[in-house]
Scaffold this active site. Sequence first.
Site, mmCIF file in Angstrom:
data_model
loop_
_atom_site.group_PDB
_atom_site.id
_atom_site.type_symbol
_atom_site.label_atom_id
_atom_site.label_comp_id
_atom_site.label_asym_id
_atom_site.label_seq_id
_atom_site.Cartn_x
_atom_site.Cartn_y
_atom_site.Cartn_z
ATOM 1 N N HIS A 62 0.771 -1.145 -0.104
ATOM 2 C CA HIS A 62 -0.072 0.147 0.109
ATOM 3 C C HIS A 62 0.806 1.335 -0.027
ATOM 4 O O HIS A 62 0.291 2.332 -0.172
ATOM 5 C CB HIS A 62 -0.731 0.049 1.132
ATOM 6 C CG HIS A 62 -1.797 -1.005 1.105
ATOM 7 N ND1 HIS A 62 -3.515 -0.753 0.776
ATOM 8 C CD2 HIS A 62 -1.877 -2.474 1.202
ATOM 9 C CE1 HIS A 62 -3.952 -1.880 0.974
ATOM 10 N NE2 HIS A 62 -3.038 -2.802 0.802
ATOM 11 N N ASP B 25 3.492 9.735 -0.611
ATOM 12 C CA ASP B 25 2.526 8.958 -0.203
ATOM 13 C C ASP B 25 2.143 7.878 -1.550
ATOM 14 O O ASP B 25 2.327 8.083 -2.341
ATOM 15 C CB ASP B 25 1.155 9.869 -0.244
ATOM 16 C CG ASP B 25 0.428 9.462 0.759
ATOM 17 O OD1 ASP B 25 0.250 8.277 1.014
ATOM 18 O OD2 ASP B 25 -0.531 10.059 1.445
HETATM 19 C C1 G6P Z 1 -0.881 3.247 6.191
HETATM 20 C C2 G6P Z 1 -0.218 1.801 6.139
HETATM 21 C C3 G6P Z 1 -1.395 0.643 6.666
HETATM 22 C C4 G6P Z 1 -1.616 1.125 8.142
HETATM 23 C C5 G6P Z 1 -2.212 2.394 8.368
HETATM 24 C C6 G6P Z 1 -2.425 3.064 9.560
HETATM 25 O O1 G6P Z 1 -2.171 3.329 5.479
HETATM 26 O O2 G6P Z 1 -0.301 1.333 4.519
HETATM 27 O O3 G6P Z 1 -0.879 -0.580 6.664
HETATM 28 O O4 G6P Z 1 -2.488 -0.068 8.807
HETATM 29 O O5 G6P Z 1 -1.342 3.593 7.587
HETATM 30 O O6 G6P Z 1 -1.213 2.719 10.313
HETATM 31 P P1 G6P Z 1 -1.121 1.800 11.681
HETATM 32 O O7 G6P Z 1 0.311 1.778 12.010
HETATM 33 O O8 G6P Z 1 -2.082 2.446 12.898
HETATM 34 O O9 G6P Z 1 -1.792 0.583 11.267
#
Ligand code: G6P
Length: 485
Positions: free
Chosen positions: A174, A383
């Site tokens: 992602h 991003d």
């Molecule tokens: C990004 C990453 C995700 C992640 C999200 C929130 O979008 O690509 O994999 O889940 O951030 O971050 P966190 O560390 O809270 O899961």
Amino acid sequence: MSPAAQVKRRSALRKASFVVVANRLPVDRDTGPDGTVQWRKSPGGLVTALEPVMRRNGGAWIGWHGAPDEKLPPFQYDGLELVPVHLTTAEIEEYYEGFSNATLWPLYHDVVAHPEFHREWWDAYVTVNRRFAERAAKAAARDAVVWVQDYQLQLVPKMLRKLRPDLRIGFFLHIPFPPTELFQQLPWRRQILEGLLGADLVGFQLPGAAQNFIRLVRQRVGHKTHRETVYLPDGRSVLAKAYPISIDAAEFEELARKPETTARAEDIRRSLGNPKHVLLGIDRLDYTKGLRQRLRAFGELIADGEVDVDDAVFIQVATPSRERVDQYRILRDDIDRLVGRINGDVGRIGQQPITYLHASYPRSEMAALYRAADVMVVTPLRDGMNLVAKEYVACQYDDKGALVLSEFAGAAAELKQAYQVNPYDINGTKSALLQAMRAGDRENSRRMKAMRKQVNDNDIDHWASNFLRELMADRDLHEKQPRPV
Ligand code: G6P
């Protein structure tokens, strides 16, 4: 055995033919004052993206439930089969906060912060990836499709293939995949590349990221490659391609059209004193998001006299994130200070140019904020995609509003009619903000129409079905293609 226990046991034994493996489960836990536990669908890009796909396809979702040192049995939520993976306190520090978010995250985002390399963090990353792979191997039915998500789990494809060679394995990253010059810094670069090559299909947000990966595989692992395909010595081939992720555009538009949303948007504008221009930023509080540069640009426009403090308000929502990681703590203090300084310097009694909210909001409030904003400001330094930009566009059903968008967000490749900026260029950002504020309705509506078509034609369904179709395409046919010599 009680009926409830039977249901639980049966659900634990049922094998799924479609399995999602992600660092987090798509739910958050709420414990009420009386101790009752309730799960709520969690916010966030990844969950937003995958939840509709899961619902339609059925299947199991394997992920961490967000708390330390706690083993939970599989359970059902709103028709989804959820399989929690436990993490110890030390693993949260070393695998999640450490290797995932203080090594890989900054390294993959153009090293906008300094990545730290620690061998103990790597060891924890290997251990936890193995746990996820074992859990997936247990949950998947014969010949099932398993879709592994994101940078936290890059070793899972190889580990899973070793345990279950019958599975069809997909992986989607992602976040950006860095250029070879940056990736090479990683002491465990070869293991990561080999981990990903356990998948049949490796998806990226942009074609450039897939090309970076292919080039690295050729240079570092020595496999033959041709265009998007890697040929492995065991006869298997792996496809690496771009699948730009999106949102459920129709759902956002529906939310935006609700009378409650319109009323709430009017409320928001009223409480700001009905200014001529409402600018909006909504981001996780992350150093990749370019918050400093963006707020400085806006503050300078007021200080320069280009924008009157009575005419414009900037709402910045910063969702708390990864608060135990040092770089995030430093950022929070920096932004607190910067907002205070700008409001102190250019504000007046009753006129705070920046309304800063360190909080997360439900989708309904986000939709109202999108509807209240004349200019949406999405200016990350780097991003993978940025779904906020697409959400804003999806909510502008009347073709109003303007989007100022960083060239370095994946979304810039699709949202070409946005006012695009280099976020490091503060003067350039100031000009783009002014241009967006001063453009006539006709100009903004022309741009918004084109962007809305792009987002509506390429929504989350499109993303997931393209990826899954390719993943399940006839591999025999693919493998019969002539190999490069
Ligand atoms: C990004 C990453 C995700 C992640 C999200 C929130 O979008 O690509 O994999 O889940 O951030 O971050 P966190 O560390 O809270 O899961």
